[in-house]
Design an enzyme around this catalytic site. Sequence first.
Site, PDB file in Angstrom:
ATOM      1  N   GLY A  73      34.834  46.565  42.630  1.00 34.74           N
ATOM      2  CA  GLY A  73      35.902  46.526  43.550  1.00 34.74           C
ATOM      3  C   GLY A  73      35.545  46.461  45.041  1.00 34.74           C
ATOM      4  N   SER A  74      36.328  47.070  45.988  1.00 35.12           N
ATOM      5  CA  SER A  74      36.324  46.854  47.181  1.00 35.12           C
ATOM      6  C   SER A  74      35.045  47.323  47.696  1.00 35.12           C
ATOM      7  CB  SER A  74      37.628  47.278  47.802  1.00 35.12           C
ATOM      8  OG  SER A  74      38.818  46.835  47.453  1.00 35.12           O
ATOM      9  N   VAL A  75      34.399  48.398  47.263  1.00 33.36           N
ATOM     10  CA  VAL A  75      33.157  48.921  47.890  1.00 33.36           C
ATOM     11  C   VAL A  75      32.179  47.791  47.947  1.00 33.36           C
ATOM     12  CG1 VAL A  75      31.443  50.647  47.543  1.00 33.36           C
ATOM     13  CG2 VAL A  75      33.868  51.154  46.754  1.00 33.36           C
ATOM     14  N   LYS A 122      32.589  44.774  49.268  1.00 35.65           N
ATOM     15  CA  LYS A 122      32.979  44.036  50.348  1.00 35.65           C
ATOM     16  C   LYS A 122      31.967  44.577  51.425  1.00 35.65           C
ATOM     17  CE  LYS A 122      37.636  43.908  49.845  1.00 35.65           C
ATOM     18  NZ  LYS A 122      39.152  44.500  49.757  1.00 35.65           N
TER      19      LYS A 122
END
Lengths: 193, 608
Positions: free
Chosen positions: B321-323, B325
């Site tokens: 997930g967003s980690v 990014k």
Amino acid sequence: MSIAAAPQAPMRSPDRAPETTQTRLTAVPAPLPAPTAPRLPFVVLVSMLLVGGVVGLLVFNTSMQQSAFQEQRLQEQATTLAAREQALDGELKKMEDPHKIAAEAKELGMVVPQNAAMLRVPDAKVEGEAVPADRSATPPLHPKVAKPYSVLVAEQKAAEQAAAKKKAAEQAKKKAERQQAEEQQRTSTDEAR
Amino acid sequence: MAQRQVKRKVRRPARRPAPRSAPKATQRRGPVHIRLRVGFILVAMVLSVFGGRLVQLQGIDPHSYAAMAAAENVVDVVLPAERGEILDRDGEALADSADGLMVLADPKQTKKDAPAIAAFLAKELGVDYATALTKLRKDGSRFQYIKRQVPATQATAAVEKAGKEGYQGLWTSRDPLRNYPNGDVAANLVGFLGNDQRPLAGLESAFDKHLAGKDGHAEYDATSPANGTRMPLGTNNRVAPVDGDDLKLTIDRDLQYYVQQTLMDAVQKSRAESGMAVVIDTQTGEILSLVDYPTFDARDPAASPKTLRGSNALSNVYEPGSVQKVLTVAGLLDQGLVSPSTRIKIPESYMSGGAPIRDWYPHGVEKLTLAGVIAKSSNIGTVMAADKYAEGQLREYLSAFGLGRRTGLGLNTESAGLLASPEAWNAADEDRIDFGQSVSVNAVQMAAALNTIANGGVRIDPSLIAGSATNNSGVEVGTDTAERTRVVSQEAASQTAEMMERVINDPVNGTAKQAAVPGYRVSGKTGTAQRVNSECKCYDGTNTVSFGGFAPTDDPRFTVYVAIHNPGNGGGGGSVAGPVFSQIMSFALRRYGVPPTGTEPSKMPTGW
């Protein structure tokens, strides 16, 4: 001697006898005895050696046996002491278990601080923010075996169901008992009538 | 008659004086011959009996006699090698060997009282009565194992008590025993030994050859095996055992405990399925703690299901997930394609590969800088920025950050995760990989990737073994062999770190204010990812929430990564994993006496 004499035997005929000038037989002087060492000291020496050897061997063997026993005794002692050391070490390790330390600290009312300030000595400056410690950063002590949440929920449900069942069973039993008692009463009153 | 005469004649001359017997000398020859012959035959007969017996003993059935002799007095014992300890970074034992004892019996002495002794042993040592009974009655044996790996005190007490009750023929001998003094702390890494002392999980299994050592043995004549007294000058062959080597880990036991308890609390309070947390020393890549919850008690592995008796942080992969990014953006910065202040106009949704990409919160057209995209965790903003990548560049960066390959901690159970191969790579997938979907990692991979940013753009192989050690597969691992590779520039790394600081300290757009550590500058990133169900190979509506970051921002010491699977309270990375991160980071900084850097926190603009 006798063998040497045998072939000469025919020559000892009576007609020749006068010719030979016979010297009288005399005893040959016995040869001088060989110079021998006295026997006794030798026999004594040999027997002493023999006895000494046997006794020495016996003593040696016994002492070896003795030291074997001693070795075994010391070995046992070493084992016992090692076992004792191990037991004490085990106790110490148990005391060092972080779970145990946490439990004892909690009993004493200690908590983990959320944050701490640091004092820098050279310029007497305080770094960071000191916050009064409450329980918010102190994790709870935990159950012996951690279980996944789903299992915990399932267990709780099972326990609840079991409890409900037990309750129902007890109620049924009580009801049955009550009925039985009533019946008995009825019969007894019947009998009394 | 004739023989008698001969005999008489033979005897008579012998007694007579020699000269007189001379005429009968010729007569004597015959009888002497016969005498010699008779004597010879007698001797030959005796010798052939001896020879026959010799052939019987040595040639036909030598073993049964040797065995009988051995059973009589020769004792052959295994001298067990002591298994190496598994230690934490300060030398505290996570697994150690204690001097247990084995209880042995001499059936020759125990045979007559066998039922009583068997009952006694069943009571004192908990052995099976029937098995003990057959052993105590064994014919032709003077040596039987009754029970192995008994704690020393218990074994000696039992044998002494047996002696007092008049049972002869029991004794003890050394037999090391495995202990796990901390129970479930680091059990996920250490593993455990089964009942037969065979390693079944974790480091115990992966480094078995390193730890095991080599058993020796001793063979000697004893007056009686039970009292162990050796016969002097008897057989005495001894091969000394070679003890195993210790295995020193980079794990900090007390930190591991704190992380475990904190994670457990968070998992239970958010009604989640499971959780994992990793703490890495930024400058060395040493793993200070690697925690799984739920886990098992190494002292009683059977109490937990099989799936929990290892490290799921290594063996389970999930979409980060967003980690992720952070990694995407760090590569862009390294290429000089964007800067933290690059302005991005973010539409409501973004079409990619025939399906729209949306943000986790509904919004109209938004104006965010790149720092704002990170702070607010915008999927669309990340995809738009990442469009600047040339073909194949993103994959190269992610691969350099360590995704898609095992971290090489030395544990065989680690899974490599999934990073599509260059052939299978496509644009629609790349858009999703930008923000951490269509790619899967294990927790240690993700922590090591974040640590690259913390360490100024240089990735260090994470390690679990202090120094170095060779595992059963023959691979040498440890801090000595950890490699350092530059992935992004120092500049790109520090810009990313400052952008990550805005995740926590931006009052408007920040998504994880709960992750702050009072007094310190902290960088981090939240992540909320849909979980792929292994059965249907689809997103099943459950989430993995995570938070990864490091502190202090301008001189990082620790990287902490927390992932929690399927929180039942519907929380996100910031609200569920953020507070855990904060507590762990605060504890680690305090424990290692890291002072705040005292610099001004980042004020990078997040919107425009």
